[in-house]
Every structure is written in C-alpha cells, then in structure tokens.
Scaffold this motif. Structure first.
Motif, PDB file in Angstrom:
ATOM      1  N   ALA A  46      10.461  44.969  45.383  1.00 53.04           N
ATOM      2  CA  ALA A  46      11.557  44.002  45.416  1.00 53.04           C
ATOM      3  C   ALA A  46      11.946  43.694  46.853  1.00 53.04           C
TER       4      ALA A  46
ATOM      5  N   ASP B 213      15.008  43.443  48.799  1.00 50.26           N
ATOM      6  CA  ASP B 213      16.389  43.872  48.648  1.00 50.26           C
ATOM      7  C   ASP B 213      16.922  44.242  50.023  1.00 50.26           C
TER       8      ASP B 213
ATOM      9  N   GLY C 254       5.076  36.374  41.095  1.00 49.39           N
ATOM     10  CA  GLY C 254       4.994  36.866  39.730  1.00 49.39           C
ATOM     11  C   GLY C 254       3.831  36.252  38.990  1.00 49.39           C
TER      12      GLY C 254
ATOM     13  N   ASP D 297       7.491  40.290  38.746  1.00 45.96           N
ATOM     14  CA  ASP D 297       8.889  39.884  38.866  1.00 45.96           C
ATOM     15  C   ASP D 297       8.912  38.423  39.277  1.00 45.96           C
TER      16      ASP D 297
ATOM     17  N   ARG E  79       9.908  34.935  40.372  1.00 49.95           N
ATOM     18  CA  ARG E  79      11.124  34.378  40.943  1.00 49.95           C
ATOM     19  C   ARG E  79      10.787  33.490  42.125  1.00 49.95           C
TER      20      ARG E  79
ATOM     21  N   SER F 284      17.291  34.749  46.490  1.00 48.81           N
ATOM     22  CA  SER F 284      16.241  34.579  45.487  1.00 48.81           C
ATOM     23  C   SER F 284      16.895  34.333  44.136  1.00 48.81           C
ATOM     24  N   TRP F 285      16.095  33.794  43.215  1.00 47.94           N
ATOM     25  CA  TRP F 285      16.577  33.604  41.850  1.00 47.94           C
ATOM     26  C   TRP F 285      15.401  33.655  40.890  1.00 47.94           C
ATOM     27  N   GLY F 286      15.688  33.920  39.633  1.00 49.73           N
ATOM     28  CA  GLY F 286      14.644  33.960  38.612  1.00 49.73           C
ATOM     29  C   GLY F 286      14.672  35.238  37.819  1.00 49.73           C
ATOM     30  N   GLY F 287      13.501  35.841  37.618  1.00 53.33           N
ATOM     31  CA  GLY F 287      13.335  36.987  36.745  1.00 53.33           C
ATOM     32  C   GLY F 287      12.676  36.572  35.448  1.00 53.33           C
ATOM     33  N   LYS F 288      12.244  37.565  34.677  1.00 50.69           N
ATOM     34  CA  LYS F 288      11.532  37.296  33.429  1.00 50.69           C
ATOM     35  C   LYS F 288      12.433  36.667  32.385  1.00 50.69           C
TER      36      LYS F 288
ATOM     37  N   LYS G 246      14.849  31.197  34.402  1.00 49.47           N
ATOM     38  CA  LYS G 246      13.971  32.351  34.269  1.00 49.47           C
ATOM     39  C   LYS G 246      12.522  31.870  34.196  1.00 49.47           C
TER      40      LYS G 246
END
Length: 320
Positions: A140, A142, A169, A177, A179, A192-196, A202
């Motif tokens: 990640a 972070d 991803g 992941d 995004r 960042s933005w998104g995810g599953k 998403k």
C-alpha cells in the motif's frame, strides 16, 4: 509509411506471458456495433539482423511521430522513426513484466511494470529519472505508515499541471488493490481512491487511463465492463458500460479508440463514450487478437494495437 510498421507480426516471446483470461463466458461477448472503416495490414516490422522482440505489452507515439513498442522481451523498449525504420532498442534488466507505456509533455518515457510493482520515468535518452514504488515489493501507499509501495500498476496519465495519475490492480478477485493514485510532477503523493467493488468509484481491475480535453480521467474498469470517469480530484462523474473487457484508450480530438481485451475488438467511440463502430475478433489471423491490450493512433490516423497474448502488433489503416 515506408517499410510499413507492424500488423500481424509474430514476435519471439522471451518472458512468459501471464494473462488473466476470464472464466466467465459473459465477459467474452463482443460489443455489437457497425463495422469500423479500418482494415488490418499484414506488414512486417523491420528489425536489424539478429534482433528479436518479445510480446508487445503497449505501444505509443512520441512528439516526433516515432513509434515506440514496449515489449516483454530482454530489450523492452523499441523505437522506430516516422518512416518505420528501426532506431534503437534498450532497457535490458530494468523491468520484470511490462504493461503500460506513455510520454509526458517533456518527452519523458513512463513505463508501468505490473510484475515488479513499479512505475519508472526515463529521459528520452533512456536514463532512469524516477521510480514510484519499491521494486519487487507489492503493498500500500500509506504516507502515515511510511509505506511507498504500489500493487500491480497498469497505466499512467498526466494532468494539466503535470500531475501523474497511476492506475493499479491487475489481478481480478481477492488479490490486488485496484485504485487510482495521484502524484505531483515531482512524484510526491497527493491522494488515492478506489478499492475492490462494483459500486461507483470502486474497481475490479483498473486497467487503463486517459485524460480528455476537459481534464476528466477515463479509467477502464475491465472486469466490471465499464469506463468510470472522474475529475482530477477523484470525484466520480459517471460510468459507461460495454460488452467485452475495456482495456485501454486513446482519446483524440474527434474520437476515442478503445481496445476490448479478450473480446478481441477495436472500438471507435464518440467523445461521450458512445460506441460508433468496431472491428476485430478473437483469433490468430490478421485483424484478430488473443488480447487487444493497448492502442495508439499515429499522426496519420492509423491505429496500432499491442496484442500481449498472441505476441503481435497490428496496424489498421482506413479502408479505401
């Protein structure tokens, strides 16, 4: 184009190609559309004696009108001049499994490496200027935890102020992941933005990205069979659904051209994303694809498509 550049050229693949071909047959149903007024031309790509290329992952034109092919062979970057003549090949040892190729406004080369989890910026001369991510270490990004890692970066685009947008991803399902990550021109992380997921904002696979004349980000959310559009701060604007597997985009002043992955198509869209025409199908012949992976449009309006599965580069010209 003299020594007309590539269509249906079978290339030597040195690095094994791994492609997440979907098991759901519904994802392989092609987009229904009128026939595109382009035809594939079976030419060979001129290479020096003894030189071979790996399977092409991506293709792009620079500001000089030179064609660049990003491959999955020992020499990942190949350059050809505006007449289609070989200029150079380089990049040995830099990458693990190449994926996306872009040029920024200063002519620098950006390569996404989905296998090594990095995005590399190179000068026009081929010198490494910047690396985003930690080579060989997925994870990640972070800032609070001091983690500066990417997870399967696929493609890159550049904002009006030089911002760098990375989509990541590549693996569907639980892994990865997906995004969008936003950096400033110096590579400093912004957000960042998104995810599953399948809801707006998403992704299942954030595979390709391009920016339109309004500064909006178009992201191909491949296994969700859609393009999602965001503003430069990540606010969701809208989505457009398609049959097949939207992979990558080239947004021009009149049309958008999109490749449709394992459905084996090249689509022409209008600037609102409406499908106008299509060509291609799965197969190994001229105008057919194992995976229509990345697309670019030449200064002459010709279409070049990298097929990472068949190991071919296909060139399409206007029908006469």
């Amino acid at each position: 184009m003299k020594n007309a550049v590539a269509a249906a050229l079978v290339l030597l693949t040195v690095v094994p190609v791994v492609a997440q071909r979907p098991s759901n047959p519904a994802l392989l149903v092609p987009q229904v559309a009128p026939e595109l007024d382009y035809v594939a031309i079976p030419d060979s790509l001129p290479l020096p004696t003894g030189t071979t290329m790996g399977a092409p992952a991506a293709v792009a034109f620079d500001a000089k009108g030179h064609l660049w092919v990003l491959t999955r062979g020992p020499q990942p970057l190949f350059e050809f001049d505006a007449d289609g003549s070989f200029v150079r090949a380089f990049g040995e040892g830099l990458f693990t499994r190449t994926h996306g190729l872009r040029f920024d406004g200063d002519g620098n080369i950006w390569v996404s490496d989905v296998g090594a989890h990095i995005v590399v910026k190179l000068s026009p001369a081929g010198q490494v200027l910047m690396t985003l991510g930690v080579k060989g270490e997925p994870g990640a990004w972070d800032e609070a935890a001091g983690s500066h890692r990417l997870n399967q970066p696929n493609d890159v685009a550049f904002g009006r102020g030089g911002e760098v947008f990375v989509v990541q991803g590549h693996t569907p399902g639980a892994d990865g992941d997906p995004r969008v990550l936003k950096f400033d021109r110096a590579g400093r992380f912004i957000k960042s933005w998104g995810g599953k997921g399948r809801t707006p904002g998403k992704f299942e696979v954030a595979h390709g990205i391009a920016i339109d004349a309004k500064g909006l980000l178009w992201v191909t959310d491949r296994e969700n069979q859609r393009i999602q559009i965001f503003d430069a701060d990540g606010a969701f604007v809208r989505e457009i659904n398609y049959a097949g597997l939207p992979c990558a985009l080239d947004i021009g002043s009149q049309y958008i051209y999109m490749v449709n992955g394992f459905a084996g198509q090249v689509l022409r869209l209008d600037l609102n994303g409406v499908v106008l025409a299509a060509t291609g199908k799965p197969g190994k012949g001229v105008g057919e694809f194992g995976e229509a992976h990345f697309i670019t449009v030449s200064p002459k309006g010709e279409l070049f498509v990298a097929d990472s599965v068949n190991g071919t580069l296909q060139r399409f010209v206007k029908k006469k």
